[in-house]
Scaffold this active site. Sequence first.
Site, mmCIF file in Angstrom:
data_model
loop_
_atom_site.group_PDB
_atom_site.id
_atom_site.type_symbol
_atom_site.label_atom_id
_atom_site.label_comp_id
_atom_site.label_asym_id
_atom_site.label_seq_id
_atom_site.Cartn_x
_atom_site.Cartn_y
_atom_site.Cartn_z
ATOM 1 N N CYS A 296 32.110 -40.056 -18.809
ATOM 2 C CA CYS A 296 32.348 -39.299 -17.568
ATOM 3 C C CYS A 296 33.095 -37.997 -17.890
ATOM 4 O O CYS A 296 32.802 -36.950 -17.302
ATOM 5 C CB CYS A 296 33.156 -40.126 -16.576
ATOM 6 N N HIS B 227 28.377 -42.524 -13.102
ATOM 7 C CA HIS B 227 28.871 -43.639 -13.909
ATOM 8 C C HIS B 227 28.185 -44.940 -13.535
ATOM 9 O O HIS B 227 28.076 -45.295 -12.357
ATOM 10 C CB HIS B 227 30.383 -43.810 -13.740
ATOM 11 N N HIS C 293 24.166 -45.403 -21.769
ATOM 12 C CA HIS C 293 23.660 -44.359 -22.654
ATOM 13 C C HIS C 293 22.536 -44.918 -23.498
ATOM 14 O O HIS C 293 22.623 -46.039 -24.005
ATOM 15 C CB HIS C 293 24.763 -43.783 -23.556
ATOM 16 N N HIS D 133 20.522 -44.383 -26.966
ATOM 17 C CA HIS D 133 20.557 -43.695 -28.255
ATOM 18 C C HIS D 133 19.127 -43.249 -28.584
ATOM 19 O O HIS D 133 18.238 -44.099 -28.758
ATOM 20 C CB HIS D 133 20.994 -44.650 -29.369
ATOM 21 N N ASP E 297 25.474 -37.695 -31.100
ATOM 22 C CA ASP E 297 26.454 -38.734 -31.396
ATOM 23 C C ASP E 297 27.447 -38.195 -32.425
ATOM 24 O O ASP E 297 27.064 -37.537 -33.401
ATOM 25 C CB ASP E 297 25.742 -39.989 -31.927
ATOM 26 N N THR F 120 30.232 -50.052 -27.130
ATOM 27 C CA THR F 120 31.644 -49.668 -27.205
ATOM 28 C C THR F 120 32.043 -48.721 -26.088
ATOM 29 O O THR F 120 33.229 -48.582 -25.789
ATOM 30 C CB THR F 120 31.965 -48.994 -28.551
ATOM 31 N N CYS G 184 36.889 -43.016 -18.475
ATOM 32 C CA CYS G 184 35.575 -43.203 -19.095
ATOM 33 C C CYS G 184 35.267 -41.970 -19.946
ATOM 34 O O CYS G 184 35.181 -40.846 -19.433
ATOM 35 C CB CYS G 184 34.491 -43.396 -18.036
HETATM 36 P P1 5GP Z 1 27.547 -47.819 -28.209
HETATM 37 O O1 5GP Z 1 28.133 -48.451 -29.436
HETATM 38 O O2 5GP Z 1 28.439 -48.027 -26.995
HETATM 39 O O3 5GP Z 1 26.116 -48.168 -27.942
HETATM 40 O O4 5GP Z 1 27.493 -46.265 -28.514
HETATM 41 C C1 5GP Z 1 28.576 -45.405 -28.345
HETATM 42 C C2 5GP Z 1 28.328 -44.231 -29.246
HETATM 43 O O5 5GP Z 1 29.186 -43.195 -28.838
HETATM 44 C C3 5GP Z 1 28.613 -44.511 -30.714
HETATM 45 O O6 5GP Z 1 27.423 -44.323 -31.482
HETATM 46 C C4 5GP Z 1 29.683 -43.485 -31.075
HETATM 47 O O7 5GP Z 1 29.514 -42.922 -32.362
HETATM 48 C C5 5GP Z 1 29.561 -42.464 -29.979
HETATM 49 N N1 5GP Z 1 30.799 -41.783 -29.637
HETATM 50 C C6 5GP Z 1 32.018 -42.347 -29.503
HETATM 51 N N2 5GP Z 1 32.931 -41.427 -29.147
HETATM 52 C C7 5GP Z 1 32.249 -40.242 -29.063
HETATM 53 C C8 5GP Z 1 32.657 -38.916 -28.730
HETATM 54 O O8 5GP Z 1 33.813 -38.618 -28.429
HETATM 55 N N3 5GP Z 1 31.697 -37.950 -28.771
HETATM 56 C C9 5GP Z 1 30.412 -38.237 -29.093
HETATM 57 N N4 5GP Z 1 29.537 -37.202 -29.095
HETATM 58 N N5 5GP Z 1 29.981 -39.482 -29.398
HETATM 59 C C10 5GP Z 1 30.905 -40.470 -29.380
HETATM 60 ZN ZN ZN Z 2 31.503 -42.991 -16.979
#
Ligand code: 5GP
Ligand code: ZN
Length: 112
Positions: free
Chosen positions: A8, A47, A99, A101, A31, A94, A5
């Site tokens: 995590c 988690h 989380h 935003h 982000d 993804t 993860c």
């Molecule tokens: P989701 O699409 O799951 O709601 O949001 C996941 C977010 O994690 C995305 O906005 C993506 O840009 C961010 N993200 C993905 N990989 C990483 C990473 O390695 N570091 C950081 N800081 N953000 C990440």
């Molecule tokens: Zn996790």
Amino acid sequence: MSDDCLFCKIVAGEIPADMVLENDHVVAFRDISPKAPTHVLVVPRTHAANVAAVAASAPHELAAMAVAAQQIADDQCGGEYKWVFNTGASVGQTVFHAHGHVLGGELEESIV
Ligand code: 5GP
Ligand code: ZN
């Protein structure tokens, strides 16, 4: 901690992130692909796959996430923000570690 993860690993310090806030219950970091002038992810230390799972298993962590989101917005964007939880791949989730935003500043037009 859940194996493989990403968040995590960020919580554990195994993968670097641009940290904004850390306490006993949550960590928050920028982000990597910001969609707004302020775009910070607030995650529980424990988690859970999505926000409802956090509410069911660790409601104190969800409460801490809400307090942290407001603190971040107070610090970075005048206290006003959207707090978005993508829940499910079909709507864009993804990373399957809950989380929120925190989105603030001049935002693109949004669907809500
Ligand atoms: P989701 O699409 O799951 O709601 O949001 C996941 C977010 O994690 C995305 O906005 C993506 O840009 C961010 N993200 C993905 N990989 C990483 C990473 O390695 N570091 C950081 N800081 N953000 C990440
Ligand atoms: Zn996790």
